[in-house]
Design a protein around this motif. Structure first.
Motif, mmCIF file in Angstrom:
data_model
loop_
_atom_site.group_PDB
_atom_site.id
_atom_site.type_symbol
_atom_site.label_atom_id
_atom_site.label_comp_id
_atom_site.label_asym_id
_atom_site.label_seq_id
_atom_site.Cartn_x
_atom_site.Cartn_y
_atom_site.Cartn_z
ATOM 1 N N PHE A 183 20.552 -30.514 7.058
ATOM 2 C CA PHE A 183 22.016 -30.453 7.048
ATOM 3 C C PHE A 183 22.619 -31.706 7.705
ATOM 4 O O PHE A 183 23.647 -32.208 7.275
ATOM 5 C CB PHE A 183 22.516 -29.191 7.751
ATOM 6 N N THR A 184 21.958 -32.196 8.745
ATOM 7 C CA THR A 184 22.475 -33.405 9.417
ATOM 8 C C THR A 184 22.431 -34.587 8.470
ATOM 9 O O THR A 184 23.380 -35.379 8.370
ATOM 10 C CB THR A 184 21.635 -33.705 10.688
ATOM 11 N N GLU A 185 21.343 -34.711 7.736
ATOM 12 C CA GLU A 185 21.233 -35.825 6.776
ATOM 13 C C GLU A 185 22.309 -35.686 5.681
ATOM 14 O O GLU A 185 22.933 -36.665 5.271
ATOM 15 C CB GLU A 185 19.828 -35.855 6.142
ATOM 16 N N ALA A 186 22.519 -34.445 5.231
ATOM 17 C CA ALA A 186 23.528 -34.209 4.192
ATOM 18 C C ALA A 186 24.915 -34.561 4.725
ATOM 19 O O ALA A 186 25.730 -35.181 4.034
ATOM 20 C CB ALA A 186 23.489 -32.756 3.744
ATOM 21 N N HIS A 228 18.824 -4.196 -9.770
ATOM 22 C CA HIS A 228 18.052 -5.041 -8.843
ATOM 23 C C HIS A 228 18.540 -4.879 -7.404
ATOM 24 O O HIS A 228 18.173 -5.672 -6.544
ATOM 25 C CB HIS A 228 18.179 -6.516 -9.249
ATOM 26 N N ARG A 229 19.401 -3.888 -7.172
ATOM 27 C CA ARG A 229 20.071 -3.839 -5.846
ATOM 28 C C ARG A 229 19.109 -3.835 -4.669
ATOM 29 O O ARG A 229 19.414 -4.394 -3.611
ATOM 30 C CB ARG A 229 21.062 -2.677 -5.764
ATOM 31 N N ASN A 230 17.944 -3.248 -4.850
ATOM 32 C CA ASN A 230 17.012 -3.206 -3.706
ATOM 33 C C ASN A 230 16.207 -4.494 -3.547
ATOM 34 O O ASN A 230 15.553 -4.695 -2.531
ATOM 35 C CB ASN A 230 16.054 -2.017 -3.841
ATOM 36 N N ASP A 231 16.244 -5.339 -4.558
ATOM 37 C CA ASP A 231 15.467 -6.594 -4.480
ATOM 38 C C ASP A 231 16.317 -7.793 -4.059
ATOM 39 O O ASP A 231 15.781 -8.809 -3.635
ATOM 40 C CB ASP A 231 14.855 -6.930 -5.853
ATOM 41 N N VAL A 232 17.630 -7.684 -4.235
ATOM 42 C CA VAL A 232 18.460 -8.855 -3.933
ATOM 43 C C VAL A 232 18.639 -8.987 -2.420
ATOM 44 O O VAL A 232 19.056 -8.049 -1.756
ATOM 45 C CB VAL A 232 19.854 -8.747 -4.622
ATOM 46 N N ASN A 233 18.292 -10.177 -1.912
ATOM 47 C CA ASN A 233 18.421 -10.444 -0.480
ATOM 48 C C ASN A 233 19.583 -11.426 -0.289
ATOM 49 O O ASN A 233 19.433 -12.635 -0.466
ATOM 50 C CB ASN A 233 17.089 -11.034 0.029
ATOM 51 N N HIS A 234 20.743 -10.872 0.026
ATOM 52 C CA HIS A 234 21.947 -11.707 0.097
ATOM 53 C C HIS A 234 21.840 -12.804 1.158
ATOM 54 O O HIS A 234 22.306 -13.909 0.959
ATOM 55 C CB HIS A 234 23.182 -10.839 0.345
ATOM 56 N N ARG A 235 21.207 -12.468 2.283
ATOM 57 C CA ARG A 235 21.066 -13.474 3.355
ATOM 58 C C ARG A 235 20.213 -14.647 2.867
ATOM 59 O O ARG A 235 20.513 -15.810 3.109
ATOM 60 C CB ARG A 235 20.431 -12.805 4.580
ATOM 61 N N TYR A 236 19.151 -14.315 2.171
ATOM 62 C CA TYR A 236 18.265 -15.364 1.646
ATOM 63 C C TYR A 236 19.027 -16.218 0.610
ATOM 64 O O TYR A 236 18.937 -17.455 0.626
ATOM 65 C CB TYR A 236 17.020 -14.720 1.023
ATOM 66 N N ASN A 237 19.787 -15.551 -0.243
ATOM 67 C CA ASN A 237 20.562 -16.294 -1.249
ATOM 68 C C ASN A 237 21.560 -17.235 -0.579
ATOM 69 O O ASN A 237 21.764 -18.375 -1.012
ATOM 70 C CB ASN A 237 21.338 -15.340 -2.163
ATOM 71 N N PHE A 238 22.152 -16.743 0.499
ATOM 72 C CA PHE A 238 23.128 -17.536 1.247
ATOM 73 C C PHE A 238 22.456 -18.786 1.832
ATOM 74 O O PHE A 238 22.954 -19.908 1.675
ATOM 75 C CB PHE A 238 23.700 -16.658 2.376
ATOM 76 N N GLU A 239 21.333 -18.582 2.486
ATOM 77 C CA GLU A 239 20.638 -19.727 3.111
ATOM 78 C C GLU A 239 20.160 -20.721 2.053
ATOM 79 O O GLU A 239 20.239 -21.934 2.245
ATOM 80 C CB GLU A 239 19.459 -19.218 3.958
ATOM 81 N N THR A 240 19.694 -20.191 0.939
ATOM 82 C CA THR A 240 19.247 -21.087 -0.141
ATOM 83 C C THR A 240 20.437 -21.862 -0.717
ATOM 84 O O THR A 240 20.321 -23.050 -1.035
ATOM 85 C CB THR A 240 18.542 -20.284 -1.262
ATOM 86 N N ALA A 241 21.595 -21.183 -0.797
ATOM 87 C CA ALA A 241 22.792 -21.861 -1.328
ATOM 88 C C ALA A 241 23.174 -23.035 -0.428
ATOM 89 O O ALA A 241 23.522 -24.119 -0.918
ATOM 90 C CB ALA A 241 23.955 -20.877 -1.446
ATOM 91 N N LEU A 242 23.094 -22.850 0.897
ATOM 92 C CA LEU A 242 23.425 -23.962 1.807
ATOM 93 C C LEU A 242 22.439 -25.120 1.617
ATOM 94 O O LEU A 242 22.827 -26.294 1.611
ATOM 95 C CB LEU A 242 23.400 -23.488 3.265
ATOM 96 N N LYS A 243 21.160 -24.789 1.446
ATOM 97 C CA LYS A 243 20.170 -25.865 1.235
ATOM 98 C C LYS A 243 20.439 -26.578 -0.099
ATOM 99 O O LYS A 243 20.301 -27.798 -0.192
ATOM 100 C CB LYS A 243 18.751 -25.287 1.233
ATOM 101 N N GLU A 262 32.783 -22.575 6.215
ATOM 102 C CA GLU A 262 32.648 -23.657 7.191
ATOM 103 C C GLU A 262 31.213 -24.184 7.168
ATOM 104 O O GLU A 262 30.964 -25.392 7.250
ATOM 105 C CB GLU A 262 32.946 -23.172 8.616
ATOM 106 N N MET A 263 30.270 -23.264 7.044
ATOM 107 C CA MET A 263 28.868 -23.687 7.012
ATOM 108 C C MET A 263 28.586 -24.520 5.756
ATOM 109 O O MET A 263 27.812 -25.467 5.775
ATOM 110 C CB MET A 263 27.937 -22.465 7.104
ATOM 111 N N GLY A 264 29.247 -24.163 4.675
ATOM 112 C CA GLY A 264 29.118 -24.944 3.441
ATOM 113 C C GLY A 264 29.604 -26.374 3.652
ATOM 114 O O GLY A 264 28.977 -27.337 3.206
ATOM 115 N N LEU A 265 30.735 -26.507 4.365
ATOM 116 C CA LEU A 265 31.275 -27.854 4.638
ATOM 117 C C LEU A 265 30.296 -28.633 5.512
ATOM 118 O O LEU A 265 30.076 -29.829 5.306
ATOM 119 C CB LEU A 265 32.627 -27.772 5.350
ATOM 120 N N GLN A 266 29.684 -27.937 6.467
ATOM 121 C CA GLN A 266 28.751 -28.623 7.366
ATOM 122 C C GLN A 266 27.423 -28.958 6.678
ATOM 123 O O GLN A 266 26.684 -29.816 7.143
ATOM 124 C CB GLN A 266 28.534 -27.772 8.616
ATOM 125 N N ALA A 267 27.173 -28.297 5.564
ATOM 126 C CA ALA A 267 25.955 -28.616 4.809
ATOM 127 C C ALA A 267 26.212 -29.694 3.762
ATOM 128 O O ALA A 267 25.302 -30.088 3.032
ATOM 129 C CB ALA A 267 25.413 -27.348 4.142
#
Ligand code: SAH
Ligand code: SF4
Length: 361
Positions: A23-26, A233-248, A277-282
């Protein structure tokens, strides 16, 4: 430039320090190529009528639990003028997909009216799905100058798994090409965390953005909606993981594509209250506050837990202003905030790398 293997390595990072470094490099790249100014695009969700049936989307035509609405021409223009009066440089007109002549004519009138009543100063981005070359051209000639059409995924098989047979990636790509040929600043993006999607697919998506020479990216985490076929797919979707992957994904796109505009999408905030805000920082530099009347927001739920449902446009603006200031960035009021990449692509000799003075209105 990262190879596909290097992109996958970064998307798989788990160590907190490694991710921080990414994120710092970005962020460093963002400061160098587009500055620390955030541009607002007030988004008008003008209708939830849709002729498409994407398996993930809450307003797909087969969802009979949605109360359908269509804002009047005057309502759309009034919303846009609210943005103008509040010093937003641009608006985004978004809706479910329709290609009937009445709809195309209505949008043409709306663009003309907004341009006239803002003395040509308010920038207009469209996000109205697949249309014919003629329709895109007509809207461009009236004054719309950016278009956001997500490809959702660059992988043919995955695209097929997420859409009915008559929705094709080929058509999506052909539309994106038309938009670029006509002269729009062309934006695209993908859904992150679709069932069946792998990190390899996402790496291919970034390579696609680069090869297609895209000007803007708007992408975000996939979020489940109960009234869709993908709710199985409701039991398979990991929203937190999707969020972190989206920032990356945002960070890697910033490092690789440098001078494009990247949106920090509302879907990020649906998962984490500080998501935008995290999106802006990424590495993102655009925010799209919803400015249509609160009475319509509940009916425009592409996914569950959409934020800002009960905040009117004034509250949204104040809250976002504070959020942007809290991370030490400023807002580019009264500026279009065009993609510097687009300028370079169209006019390599005279393009300014500094976005700060570009497109001021
Ligand atoms: N109908 C137009 C514009 C509105 S949809 C179009 O499809 O282009 C805008 C975006 O919402 C889509 O591109 C899709 O990526 C996103 N979207 C739809 N359903 C979603 C969900 N369940 N989670 C997150 N984003 C979603
Ligand atoms: Fe319609 Fe867009 Fe939703 Fe697909 S993603 S169903 S085109 S609104």
């Amino acid at each position: 430039m990262f190879s596909k293997k290097e992109i996958i390595e970064r998307l798989s990072m788990r160590d907190e320090n490694d991710v921080k470094e990414l994120f710092t490099e970005a962020y460093r790249t963002k400061l160098q190529f587009v500055g620390n100014k955030v541009f607002f695009r007030g988004i008008v969700e003008l209708s939830n009528l849709c002729t498409k049936d994407c398996y993930y989307c809450g307003i797909r035509k087969s969802n009979l639990n949605v109360q359908r609405y269509e804002m009047t021409k005057e309502e759309v223009v009034e919303s846009a003028l609210w943005a103008y009066k509040n010093s937003y440089g641009s608006v985004v007109l978004q809706s479910g997909e329709r290609s009937d002549p009445k709809f195309a004519a209505m949008i043409t009138d709306v663009i003309r009216e907004i341009k006239t009543r803002s003395q040509g100063k308010l920038g207009i981005t469209l996000s109205l799905g697949e249309q014919t070359h003629d329709t895109y051209k007509r809207w461009y000639d009236e004054g719309a100058h950016r278009y956001l059409l997500r490809i959702e995924t660059s992988n043919e098989q995955l695209y097929k798994a997420c859409h009915p047979q008559d929705h094709t990636l080929e058509q999506r790509l052909s539309c994106l090409k038309d938009l670029k040929d006509i002269g729009y600043q062309a934006g695209t993006g993908v859904l992150i965390g679709l069932p069946g999607q792998t990190l390899e697919h996402l790496a291919d998506d970034i390579i696609f953005f680069k090869e297609f020479d895209i000007d803007m990216i708007g992408m975000g985490p996939y979020i489940i909606h109960a009234d869709t076929p993908f709710s199985i797919h409701r039991n398979d979707v990991n929203h937190r993981y999707n969020f972190e992957t989206a920032l990356k994904m945002i960070a890697i796109c910033r490092i690789m594509l440098k001078d494009i505009n990247i949106a920090s999408t509302t879907a990020l905030q649906a998962i984490d209250p500080l998501g935008r805000e995290m999106g802006l920082q990424a590495g993102a530099n655009i925010i799209m506050p919803i400015i249509s009347d609160t009475k319509y927001r509940e009916m425009y739920q592409l996914y569950q837990d959409k934020p800002c449902m009960d905040e009117n446009a004034d509250q949204c603006r104040d809250c976002l202003g504070r959020r942007v200031a809290s991370i030490g960035e400023t807002i580019g009021f009264n500026e279009w905030g065009d993609s510097p990449h687009y300028k370079k692509r169209r006019d390599p000799k005279n393009a300014k790398v500094d976005n700060v003075t570009d497109g001021s209105c």
